[in-house]
Design an enzyme around this catalytic site. Structure first.
Site, PDB file in Angstrom:
ATOM      1  N   HIS A  89      -8.042  -5.051  -0.347  1.00  0.00           N
ATOM      2  CA  HIS A  89      -6.743  -4.402  -0.188  1.00  0.00           C
ATOM      3  C   HIS A  89      -5.945  -5.021   0.955  1.00  0.00           C
ATOM      4  O   HIS A  89      -4.713  -5.088   0.912  1.00  0.00           O
ATOM      5  CB  HIS A  89      -6.944  -2.912   0.062  1.00  0.00           C
ATOM      6  CG  HIS A  89      -5.684  -2.121   0.091  1.00  0.00           C
ATOM      7  ND1 HIS A  89      -4.774  -2.118  -0.944  1.00  0.00           N
ATOM      8  CD2 HIS A  89      -5.148  -1.300   1.033  1.00  0.00           C
ATOM      9  CE1 HIS A  89      -3.755  -1.334  -0.654  1.00  0.00           C
ATOM     10  NE2 HIS A  89      -3.950  -0.835   0.548  1.00  0.00           N
ATOM     11  N   ASP A 118      -8.714  -6.386  -4.841  1.00  0.00           N
ATOM     12  CA  ASP A 118      -8.322  -5.082  -4.284  1.00  0.00           C
ATOM     13  C   ASP A 118      -8.869  -3.978  -5.183  1.00  0.00           C
ATOM     14  O   ASP A 118      -8.351  -3.716  -6.257  1.00  0.00           O
ATOM     15  CB  ASP A 118      -6.792  -4.998  -4.201  1.00  0.00           C
ATOM     16  CG  ASP A 118      -6.306  -3.704  -3.546  1.00  0.00           C
ATOM     17  OD1 ASP A 118      -7.140  -2.830  -3.236  1.00  0.00           O
ATOM     18  OD2 ASP A 118      -5.080  -3.576  -3.346  1.00  0.00           O
ATOM     19  N   SER A 166       0.841  -1.189   0.000  1.00  0.00           N
ATOM     20  CA  SER A 166       0.000   0.000   0.000  1.00  0.00           C
ATOM     21  C   SER A 166       0.886   1.252   0.000  1.00  0.00           C
ATOM     22  O   SER A 166       1.747   1.404  -0.860  1.00  0.00           O
ATOM     23  CB  SER A 166      -0.945  -0.042   1.208  1.00  0.00           C
ATOM     24  OG  SER A 166      -1.906   0.975   1.157  1.00  0.00           O
TER      25      SER A 166
END
Length: 376
Positions: free
Chosen positions: A353, A320, A155
Site C-alpha cells: 500500500h 497493495d 489511500s
C-alpha cells in the site's frame, strides 16, 4: 516541465480561522474552528492553476519542503511535488490541508473547546470524509479558488479526491484517486477496530480524556501503529528488507526482540506514539470505515458518481493488499458505466500500500503526463 527536480525548500504553515459553524454528517455542529494548511507555487491571475492535495491517515498539511531549523522534517509527498516534479509548483499552485479533527494544527480533540476552556477530548465529534471535503471547500473559497485544476490523494486521500468530484462537481477539473477504494472491506474495518481497541483499552486512555490526567495512551498507539504498518507493506517488501534476519545474530529464547522486523515495528510504534494523538487516530479510522458514497444510492456506485463532471485518473499497485487493484477497478467500472472520462493504471510495484508514497519512475511519469494535459 523539463527542469531537474528540486524541492520547494523552506516552507511555513498557515492557519485559517472559521467562525461559521459547520454542520457535520453525524448531525453535530462544529462551532468556530481553525484549519492549518500550506501552499507552494503561485496562484495565477485567473486562479485556475490550483491543485488540492488530500492526506491519508497519519499525514498532514506538510506535503513538501521543510521547516526552518528542521530540515529532516520533509513533506510526506516531497518526491512528487515541487519545481520540475510531476506536480510542478512552477506551473501549479498546490494546497495541502490538515483535516478537521487532526493533530497537526487544525482544530481537533486536543484543541481547547471554547465552551469549556478544556481540551475537547472525548466530546470532539466524529468527522467524516464528507465533512473534510466541505471544510476544504470553505478554505478554497477563502483563498479565492472556485475550481481546482485537480484534486489528488492516496489511500484515504484518494477517497477525499473521489468525494470532491461527487460533492462539488463544478469545482474540480481532474480527480486523481490513488491506491484507494469506494468503501472499506470487512477485513479493513476489522483491522481498524483492532487498532481502536488497542487504544481504548489502554489504562492511560481514560475514556478519551487523558489530557486532564497528563498522560498519553502510548501502549495502545504503539500497537495500533504496528498493526497498521504491517498492512501497509507487502510480504515481498518485508522479505526483501528484513527477511528472517536476527538483530543480534542469534536467538535469545525470550520474548524481547529477536528479528529485525520486530525491531522495526517497535521503532515505528514508539515514534508514532510520540507525536500522534490517540483521539485523532480513532476518528480518522472511523472516517475510513464510514466512507461509502454508494450507500445513499442503494449500493449503486455508478449512481453515486453519475453527477461527477471531472476527468479521472485512478491508480492502483499490484502488491497493495490493503486497497487492492480490484477495489480501484470497481471505481473505474462505475465511472465507465456513467460515461465519465477515466484513465486507469495498475502499476506492478512490490511496496504494498505504501507504493503511492514511493519514488516510482513509472508512477511519477503517469502523474506528470496527466497533469501536463491540464490547462492551467
Amino acid at each position: 516541465m523539463t527542469q531537474a527536480p528540486r524541492s520547494v525548500g523552506l516552507v511555513a504553515p498557515l492557519d485559517m480561522a472559521f467562525h461559521e459553524p459547520l454542520a457535520l454528517k453525524s448531525g453535530a455542529l462544529m462551532p468556530a474552528y481553525t484549519l492549518r494548511y500550506e501552499t507552494y507555487g503561485e496562484l495565477n491571475a485567473t486562479r485556475s492553476n490550483a491543485i488540492l492535495v488530500c492526506h491519508a491517515l497519519n499525514a498532514s498539511h506538510h506535503v513538501a519542503g521543510w521547516y526552518e531549523g528542521d530540515e529532516r522534517n520533509v513533506g510526506w509527498w516531497d518526491n512528487l511535488i515541487g519545481p520540475g516534479k510531476p506536480v510542478d509548483t512552477e506551473q501549479f499552485f498546490v494546497v495541502g490541508v490538515n483535516n478537521l479533527g487532526g493533530c497537526h494544527g487544525s482544530t481537533g480533540p486536543a484543541s481547547v473547546n471554547p465552551a469549556t476552556g478544556r481540551p475537547w477530548g472525548a466530546s470532539f465529534p466524529v468527522v467524516t470524509v464528507e465533512d473534510w471535503v466541505e471544510a476544504q471547500a470553505r478554505l478554497a473559497t477563502r483563498l479565492g479558488i472556485e475550481r481546482f485544476a485537480a484534486v489528488i490523494g492516496g489511500s484515504l486521500g484518494g477517497m477525499q479526491a473521489l468525494q470532491w468530484a461527487v460533492a462539488h462537481p463544478g469545482r474540480v477539473g481532474l480527480s486523481i484517486v490513488v491506491a484507494a477504494a469506494p468503501k472499506l472491506s470487512a477485513q479493513n474495518i476489522a483491522f481498524n477496530e483492532v487498532a481502536r481497541q488497542a487504544i481504548t483499552t489502554d489504562p492511560d486512555f481514560h475514556g478519551g480524556d487523558y489530557y486532564a490526567h497528563g498522560v498519553v495512551p502510548r501502549r495502545g498507539l504503539r500497537l495500533a501503529r504496528m498493526l497498521g504498518h504491517i498492512t501497509y507493506l507487502s510480504d515481498d517488501a518485508m522479505a526483501e528488507k528484513f527477511g528472517r534476519e536476527l538483530r543480534e545474530g542469534k536467538l535469545k529464547f525470550g520474548f524481547d526482540v529477536d528479528f529485525q522486523i520486530e525491531s522495526y515495528l517497535r521503532h515505528q510504534g514508539d515514534k508514532f506514539s510520540g507525536y500522534f494523538d490517540a483521539n485523532t487516530y480513532l476518528r480518522i479510522t472511523k472516517a475510513l470505515d464510514y466512507f461509502d458514497p454508494a450507500l445513499a444510492h442503494g449500493g449503486n456506485l455508478a449512481a453515486a458518481l453519475a453527477g461527477a463532471r471531472a476527468r479521472f485518473l485512478v491508480v492502483s499497485f499490484t502488491s497493495d493488499w490493503r486497497f487492492s487493484p480490484a477495489r480501484s477497478r470497481e471505481i473505474v467500472k462505475a465511472l465507465l458505466d456513467t460515461r465519465r472520462e477515466v484513465t486507469y493504471a495498475e502499476i506492478d510495484a512490490p511496496h504494498g500500500h505504501d507504493a503511492f508514497l514511493m519514488d516510482d519512475a513509472r508512477y511519477h511519469a503517469l502523474i506528470r503526463a496527466t497533469l501536463d494535459q491540464v490547462p492551467a
